[in-house]
Motif scaffolding. Sequence first.
Motif, PDB file in Angstrom:
ATOM      1  N   TYR A  88      34.798  16.126  27.710  1.00 35.17           N
ATOM      2  CA  TYR A  88      35.394  15.687  26.453  1.00 35.17           C
ATOM      3  C   TYR A  88      36.659  14.904  26.805  1.00 35.17           C
ATOM      4  O   TYR A  88      37.769  15.434  26.817  1.00 35.17           O
ATOM      5  CB  TYR A  88      35.696  16.883  25.539  1.00 35.17           C
ATOM      6  CG  TYR A  88      36.140  16.454  24.156  1.00 35.17           C
ATOM      7  CD1 TYR A  88      35.260  15.771  23.321  1.00 35.17           C
ATOM      8  CD2 TYR A  88      37.431  16.716  23.701  1.00 35.17           C
ATOM      9  CE1 TYR A  88      35.660  15.364  22.061  1.00 35.17           C
ATOM     10  CE2 TYR A  88      37.831  16.312  22.436  1.00 35.17           C
ATOM     11  CZ  TYR A  88      36.949  15.644  21.621  1.00 35.17           C
ATOM     12  OH  TYR A  88      37.344  15.232  20.369  1.00 35.17           O
ATOM     13  N   PRO A  89      36.486  13.614  27.151  1.00 35.69           N
ATOM     14  CA  PRO A  89      37.600  12.807  27.642  1.00 35.69           C
ATOM     15  C   PRO A  89      38.730  12.616  26.632  1.00 35.69           C
ATOM     16  O   PRO A  89      39.866  12.337  27.034  1.00 35.69           O
ATOM     17  CB  PRO A  89      36.959  11.469  28.011  1.00 35.69           C
ATOM     18  CG  PRO A  89      35.581  11.485  27.480  1.00 35.69           C
ATOM     19  CD  PRO A  89      35.219  12.894  27.166  1.00 35.69           C
TER      20      PRO A  89
ATOM     21  N   HIS B 201      35.420  25.020  32.713  1.00 28.18           N
ATOM     22  CA  HIS B 201      34.358  25.988  32.989  1.00 28.18           C
ATOM     23  C   HIS B 201      33.056  25.413  32.452  1.00 28.18           C
ATOM     24  O   HIS B 201      33.021  24.886  31.339  1.00 28.18           O
ATOM     25  CB  HIS B 201      34.645  27.317  32.283  1.00 28.18           C
ATOM     26  CG  HIS B 201      33.455  28.209  32.226  1.00 28.18           C
ATOM     27  ND1 HIS B 201      32.590  28.206  31.145  1.00 28.18           N
ATOM     28  CD2 HIS B 201      32.955  29.083  33.128  1.00 28.18           C
ATOM     29  CE1 HIS B 201      31.618  29.070  31.386  1.00 28.18           C
ATOM     30  NE2 HIS B 201      31.806  29.619  32.567  1.00 28.18           N
ATOM     31  N   VAL B 202      31.997  25.525  33.232  1.00 28.39           N
ATOM     32  CA  VAL B 202      30.678  25.060  32.796  1.00 28.39           C
ATOM     33  C   VAL B 202      29.732  26.257  32.828  1.00 28.39           C
ATOM     34  O   VAL B 202      29.575  26.912  33.851  1.00 28.39           O
ATOM     35  CB  VAL B 202      30.145  23.926  33.692  1.00 28.39           C
ATOM     36  CG1 VAL B 202      28.803  23.425  33.182  1.00 28.39           C
ATOM     37  CG2 VAL B 202      31.151  22.780  33.752  1.00 28.39           C
ATOM     38  N   GLY B 203      29.078  26.521  31.694  1.00 28.40           N
ATOM     39  CA  GLY B 203      28.212  27.677  31.550  1.00 28.40           C
ATOM     40  C   GLY B 203      26.734  27.371  31.719  1.00 28.40           C
ATOM     41  O   GLY B 203      25.895  28.123  31.227  1.00 28.40           O
TER      42      GLY B 203
ATOM     43  N   ILE C 166      42.194  25.299  24.128  1.00 21.79           N
ATOM     44  CA  ILE C 166      40.850  25.378  24.693  1.00 21.79           C
ATOM     45  C   ILE C 166      39.923  24.535  23.828  1.00 21.79           C
ATOM     46  O   ILE C 166      39.895  24.679  22.609  1.00 21.79           O
ATOM     47  CB  ILE C 166      40.317  26.826  24.718  1.00 21.79           C
ATOM     48  CG1 ILE C 166      41.267  27.756  25.478  1.00 21.79           C
ATOM     49  CG2 ILE C 166      38.906  26.872  25.312  1.00 21.79           C
ATOM     50  CD1 ILE C 166      41.455  27.425  26.936  1.00 21.79           C
ATOM     51  N   VAL C 167      39.160  23.673  24.480  1.00 22.22           N
ATOM     52  CA  VAL C 167      38.147  22.879  23.790  1.00 22.22           C
ATOM     53  C   VAL C 167      36.787  23.394  24.247  1.00 22.22           C
ATOM     54  O   VAL C 167      36.501  23.421  25.446  1.00 22.22           O
ATOM     55  CB  VAL C 167      38.282  21.373  24.115  1.00 22.22           C
ATOM     56  CG1 VAL C 167      37.161  20.579  23.456  1.00 22.22           C
ATOM     57  CG2 VAL C 167      39.653  20.854  23.703  1.00 22.22           C
TER      58      VAL C 167
ATOM     59  N   LEU D 136      43.651  30.565  34.808  1.00 28.99           N
ATOM     60  CA  LEU D 136      44.286  30.107  33.562  1.00 28.99           C
ATOM     61  C   LEU D 136      45.606  30.821  33.329  1.00 28.99           C
ATOM     62  O   LEU D 136      45.707  32.028  33.510  1.00 28.99           O
ATOM     63  CB  LEU D 136      43.363  30.340  32.365  1.00 28.99           C
ATOM     64  CG  LEU D 136      42.189  29.392  32.231  1.00 28.99           C
ATOM     65  CD1 LEU D 136      41.349  29.767  31.007  1.00 28.99           C
ATOM     66  CD2 LEU D 136      42.638  27.949  32.118  1.00 28.99           C
ATOM     67  N   GLN D 137      46.587  30.042  32.909  1.00 29.22           N
ATOM     68  CA  GLN D 137      47.932  30.548  32.657  1.00 29.22           C
ATOM     69  C   GLN D 137      48.386  30.095  31.280  1.00 29.22           C
ATOM     70  O   GLN D 137      47.882  29.103  30.741  1.00 29.22           O
ATOM     71  CB  GLN D 137      48.909  30.003  33.712  1.00 29.22           C
ATOM     72  CG  GLN D 137      48.563  30.378  35.142  1.00 29.22           C
ATOM     73  CD  GLN D 137      48.737  31.859  35.400  1.00 29.22           C
ATOM     74  OE1 GLN D 137      49.697  32.467  34.955  1.00 29.22           O
ATOM     75  NE2 GLN D 137      47.775  32.444  36.103  1.00 29.22           N
ATOM     76  N   PRO D 138      49.384  30.766  30.708  1.00 31.85           N
ATOM     77  CA  PRO D 138      49.921  30.333  29.415  1.00 31.85           C
ATOM     78  C   PRO D 138      50.334  28.858  29.446  1.00 31.85           C
ATOM     79  O   PRO D 138      50.898  28.373  30.427  1.00 31.85           O
ATOM     80  CB  PRO D 138      51.123  31.250  29.217  1.00 31.85           C
ATOM     81  CG  PRO D 138      50.753  32.502  29.950  1.00 31.85           C
ATOM     82  CD  PRO D 138      50.020  32.002  31.176  1.00 31.85           C
ATOM     83  N   GLY D 139      49.987  28.167  28.363  1.00 26.42           N
ATOM     84  CA  GLY D 139      50.351  26.765  28.212  1.00 26.42           C
ATOM     85  C   GLY D 139      49.346  25.780  28.773  1.00 26.42           C
ATOM     86  O   GLY D 139      49.489  24.574  28.575  1.00 26.42           O
ATOM     87  N   MET D 140      48.315  26.268  29.448  1.00 31.13           N
ATOM     88  CA  MET D 140      47.329  25.355  30.040  1.00 31.13           C
ATOM     89  C   MET D 140      46.346  24.840  28.991  1.00 31.13           C
ATOM     90  O   MET D 140      46.188  25.405  27.927  1.00 31.13           O
ATOM     91  CB  MET D 140      46.552  26.048  31.158  1.00 31.13           C
ATOM     92  CG  MET D 140      47.339  26.233  32.429  1.00 31.13           C
ATOM     93  SD  MET D 140      46.258  26.915  33.724  1.00 31.13           S
ATOM     94  CE  MET D 140      47.249  26.538  35.162  1.00 31.13           C
ATOM     95  N   ARG D 141      45.676  23.745  29.350  1.00 26.94           N
ATOM     96  CA  ARG D 141      44.616  23.142  28.532  1.00 26.94           C
ATOM     97  C   ARG D 141      43.326  23.267  29.346  1.00 26.94           C
ATOM     98  O   ARG D 141      43.303  22.930  30.530  1.00 26.94           O
ATOM     99  CB  ARG D 141      44.925  21.670  28.289  1.00 26.94           C
ATOM    100  CG  ARG D 141      43.834  20.930  27.515  1.00 26.94           C
ATOM    101  CD  ARG D 141      44.101  19.434  27.465  1.00 26.94           C
ATOM    102  NE  ARG D 141      45.432  19.104  27.054  1.00 26.94           N
ATOM    103  CZ  ARG D 141      45.793  18.806  25.803  1.00 26.94           C
ATOM    104  NH1 ARG D 141      44.898  18.801  24.849  1.00 26.94           N
ATOM    105  NH2 ARG D 141      47.033  18.507  25.514  1.00 26.94           N
ATOM    106  N   ALA D 142      42.256  23.749  28.681  1.00 25.12           N
ATOM    107  CA  ALA D 142      40.994  23.937  29.397  1.00 25.12           C
ATOM    108  C   ALA D 142      39.822  23.487  28.538  1.00 25.12           C
ATOM    109  O   ALA D 142      39.902  23.442  27.311  1.00 25.12           O
ATOM    110  CB  ALA D 142      40.828  25.399  29.806  1.00 25.12           C
ATOM    111  N   LEU D 143      38.724  23.190  29.215  1.00 29.56           N
ATOM    112  CA  LEU D 143      37.481  22.777  28.587  1.00 29.56           C
ATOM    113  C   LEU D 143      36.413  23.799  28.937  1.00 29.56           C
ATOM    114  O   LEU D 143      36.267  24.180  30.105  1.00 29.56           O
ATOM    115  CB  LEU D 143      37.073  21.394  29.110  1.00 29.56           C
ATOM    116  CG  LEU D 143      35.753  20.823  28.618  1.00 29.56           C
ATOM    117  CD1 LEU D 143      35.796  20.563  27.108  1.00 29.56           C
ATOM    118  CD2 LEU D 143      35.431  19.527  29.371  1.00 29.56           C
TER     119      LEU D 143
END
Length: 152
Positions: free
Chosen positions: A73-74, A83-85, A32-33, A2-9
């Motif tokens: 989450y489309p 990431h999946v926990g 981040i969602v 992960l880097q600044p400005g990224m979008r992650a789930l």
Amino acid sequence: YLQPGMRALDVGSGSGYLTACMAEMVGDNGRIVGVDHIPGLVEDSKRVLDRHYSEWMQSGRIKVLTGDGRKGYPDEAPYDSIHVGAASSHVPAELIAQLKSPGRLFVPVGSFSQNIVVYDKDCNGNVKEHEIMAVRYVPLTDPEKQCSEEFG
């Protein structure tokens, strides 16, 4: 990754701890969602995140919601990283489809025998799979099955 400005789930966001860590990594311009299927857990995590990171919650840097993480989450896809926990019993095609090109999915895969698998999607949309290590996670499932006697 992960880097600044990224979008992650963050699927199976639980208490929101890792969601907050990810929000720190993506910085002010990232998002981040977090998705979890247990409504009470989502409400608790929102309360804690709002208490400690109210600016991030209000600005939308962190969004936490109740949903079936197996479907991702489309609404906010594509994601730079997912990431999946919890362990998926199969290759999570719906999540891979929500990755940007390039993008990375980190997920435990398997039933009894499980491995952390990293799926890297390149800039042309091709996906490579890398098994990282053996692990033991709770299954990625629905709330009814999770709360049943089968899972104790």
